[in-house]
Design an enzyme around this catalytic site. Structure first.
Site, PDB file in Angstrom:
ATOM      1  N   ASP A 149      -9.727   2.171   2.773  1.00 56.08           N
ATOM      2  CA  ASP A 149      -8.893   2.949   3.803  1.00 56.08           C
ATOM      3  C   ASP A 149      -8.993   2.166   4.918  1.00 56.08           C
ATOM      4  O   ASP A 149      -9.893   1.719   5.642  1.00 56.08           O
ATOM      5  CB  ASP A 149      -9.190   4.418   3.982  1.00 56.08           C
ATOM      6  CG  ASP A 149      -8.402   5.297   4.531  1.00 56.08           C
ATOM      7  OD1 ASP A 149      -7.058   4.945   4.397  1.00 56.08           O
ATOM      8  OD2 ASP A 149      -8.597   6.241   5.202  1.00 56.08           O
ATOM      9  N   SER A 150      -7.896   1.856   5.697  1.00 54.05           N
ATOM     10  CA  SER A 150      -7.694   1.120   7.006  1.00 54.05           C
ATOM     11  C   SER A 150      -6.618   1.512   7.886  1.00 54.05           C
ATOM     12  O   SER A 150      -6.076   2.659   7.516  1.00 54.05           O
ATOM     13  CB  SER A 150      -7.392  -0.343   6.573  1.00 54.05           C
ATOM     14  OG  SER A 150      -6.406  -0.483   5.615  1.00 54.05           O
ATOM     15  N   GLY A 203       2.454  -4.790   6.923  1.00 54.39           N
ATOM     16  CA  GLY A 203       2.220  -3.534   7.970  1.00 54.39           C
ATOM     17  C   GLY A 203       2.323  -4.101   9.270  1.00 54.39           C
ATOM     18  O   GLY A 203       3.450  -4.808   9.655  1.00 54.39           O
ATOM     19  N   HIS A 212     -10.447  -7.477   9.499  1.00 48.87           N
ATOM     20  CA  HIS A 212     -11.251  -6.183   9.142  1.00 48.87           C
ATOM     21  C   HIS A 212     -11.497  -6.109   7.607  1.00 48.87           C
ATOM     22  O   HIS A 212     -12.732  -5.723   7.066  1.00 48.87           O
ATOM     23  CB  HIS A 212     -10.479  -4.976   9.551  1.00 48.87           C
ATOM     24  CG  HIS A 212      -9.216  -4.926   8.957  1.00 48.87           C
ATOM     25  ND1 HIS A 212      -8.071  -5.951   9.223  1.00 48.87           N
ATOM     26  CD2 HIS A 212      -8.508  -3.991   8.569  1.00 48.87           C
ATOM     27  CE1 HIS A 212      -6.950  -5.670   8.644  1.00 48.87           C
ATOM     28  NE2 HIS A 212      -7.136  -4.561   8.355  1.00 48.87           N
TER      29      HIS A 212
HETATM   30  P1  ITT Z   1      -3.401   2.748  -0.218  1.00 45.24           P
HETATM   31  O1  ITT Z   1      -3.706   4.212   0.728  1.00 45.24           O
HETATM   32  O2  ITT Z   1      -2.666   3.080  -1.412  1.00 45.24           O
HETATM   33  O3  ITT Z   1      -4.354   1.625  -0.430  1.00 45.24           O
HETATM   34  P2  ITT Z   1      -1.756   2.273   2.387  1.00 45.24           P
HETATM   35  O4  ITT Z   1      -0.711   1.470   2.679  1.00 45.24           O
HETATM   36  O5  ITT Z   1      -1.182   4.039   2.521  1.00 45.24           O
HETATM   37  O6  ITT Z   1      -2.179   2.196   0.859  1.00 45.24           O
HETATM   38  P3  ITT Z   1      -3.940   3.008   4.210  1.00 45.24           P
HETATM   39  O7  ITT Z   1      -3.787   4.542   3.831  1.00 45.24           O
HETATM   40  O8  ITT Z   1      -5.300   2.476   4.355  1.00 45.24           O
HETATM   41  O9  ITT Z   1      -3.157   2.278   2.974  1.00 45.24           O
HETATM   42  O10 ITT Z   1      -3.212   2.890   5.478  1.00 45.24           O
HETATM   43  C1  ITT Z   1      -3.396   1.748   6.266  1.00 45.24           C
HETATM   44  C2  ITT Z   1      -2.134   1.420   7.119  1.00 45.24           C
HETATM   45  O11 ITT Z   1      -2.468   0.735   8.131  1.00 45.24           O
HETATM   46  C3  ITT Z   1      -1.207   0.451   5.959  1.00 45.24           C
HETATM   47  O12 ITT Z   1       0.032   1.177   6.068  1.00 45.24           O
HETATM   48  C4  ITT Z   1      -0.831  -0.581   6.826  1.00 45.24           C
HETATM   49  O13 ITT Z   1       0.550  -0.696   7.366  1.00 45.24           O
HETATM   50  C5  ITT Z   1      -1.768  -0.704   7.884  1.00 45.24           C
HETATM   51  N1  ITT Z   1      -2.633  -1.860   7.827  1.00 45.24           N
HETATM   52  C6  ITT Z   1      -3.852  -1.875   7.012  1.00 45.24           C
HETATM   53  N2  ITT Z   1      -4.320  -3.172   7.001  1.00 45.24           N
HETATM   54  C7  ITT Z   1      -3.524  -3.947   7.710  1.00 45.24           C
HETATM   55  C8  ITT Z   1      -3.551  -5.236   7.711  1.00 45.24           C
HETATM   56  O14 ITT Z   1      -4.464  -5.986   7.374  1.00 45.24           O
HETATM   57  N3  ITT Z   1      -2.597  -6.032   8.452  1.00 45.24           N
HETATM   58  C9  ITT Z   1      -1.558  -4.952   8.860  1.00 45.24           C
HETATM   59  N4  ITT Z   1      -1.351  -3.920   8.632  1.00 45.24           N
HETATM   60  C10 ITT Z   1      -2.441  -3.102   8.102  1.00 45.24           C
END
Ligand code: ITT
Length: 182
Positions: free
Chosen positions: A64-65, A140, A164
């Site tokens: 989760d990021s 993203g 990260h």
């Molecule tokens: P999953 O939960 O299915 O893994 P998700 O895209 O919904 O996929 P998150 O809930 O962790 O993932 O949301 C993290 C958001 O933050 C994600 O939509 C990305 O747009 C952004 N993000 C995370 N890491 C990033 C990175 O390395 N570079 C750019 N944007 C990032």
């Protein structure tokens, strides 16, 4: 081999690439999963993994990021995925118009289900919100996140050395390697 659960292809590509440098093979379990709401990324990752563990029989990890902007009191933080899908990079740039304090950081929390319990590993990278989108690589928020003068989208592969995600995976993969040597 270990399963990585995510619906985000950008995340999977980076994880696979980083894993390779540790000699670890990662298999993509492409699916969405239920995420509880909350302000604490670690708590969200842990609970998501516990819920998912009831369905996935193998060992797996998820990540989760989020992007945190202090001038916006931490927004979008745990809501990064939703904010990206709705207003995207343009929305963040608009919110940051006229804002001088452009500091921002990404956090990543890995939650690993080892068959019995969940272990978590965290990584953080500090940077700034650019004034415009730059670069074609990554995914993203990469085009608006500046690290040392370049956006993550301009850095390409080099992002994987400092991100990260890299920092969280480093702890996790060292832990897995340690188990092999027991
Ligand atoms: P999953 O939960 O299915 O893994 P998700 O895209 O919904 O996929 P998150 O809930 O962790 O993932 O949301 C993290 C958001 O933050 C994600 O939509 C990305 O747009 C952004 N993000 C995370 N890491 C990033 C990175 O390395 N570079 C750019 N944007 C990032």
């Amino acid at each position: 081999m270990i399963y990585f659960v995510t619906s985000n292809e950008g995340k999977f590509r980076e994880v696979k690439e980083i894993a390779k440098s540790y000699g670890i093979e990662v298999e993509w379990l492409k699916r969405e999963y239920l995420e509880p709401q909350g302000n604490d990324l670690e708590e969200i990752a842990r609970i998501s993994a516990e819920i998912l563990a009831k369905e996935v029989r193998e060992k797996f990890f998820l990540e989760d990021s989020g992007l945190f902007i202090p001038a916006l009191n931490g927004f979008p933080g745990p809501y990064s995925s939703y904010v990206f899908k709705t207003v995207g990079n343009e929305g963040i740039l608009k919110l940051m118009e006229g804002v001088e304090d452009r500091r921002a950081y990404f956090l990543a929390v890995i939650a690993f289900w080892d068959g019995e319990r969940v272990l978590t590993f965290k990584g953080r990278v500090d940077g700034r919100i650019a004034h415009e989108m730059r670069g074609e690589r990554g995914f993203g928020f990469d085009p608006i996140f500046e690290y040392d003068g370049r956006t993550f989208a301009e850095m390409g592969e080099e992002k994987n050395e400092v991100s990260h995600r890299r920092r969280a995976l480093e702890g996790f993969f060292k832990y897995l390697k340690g188990l092999e040597n027991l």
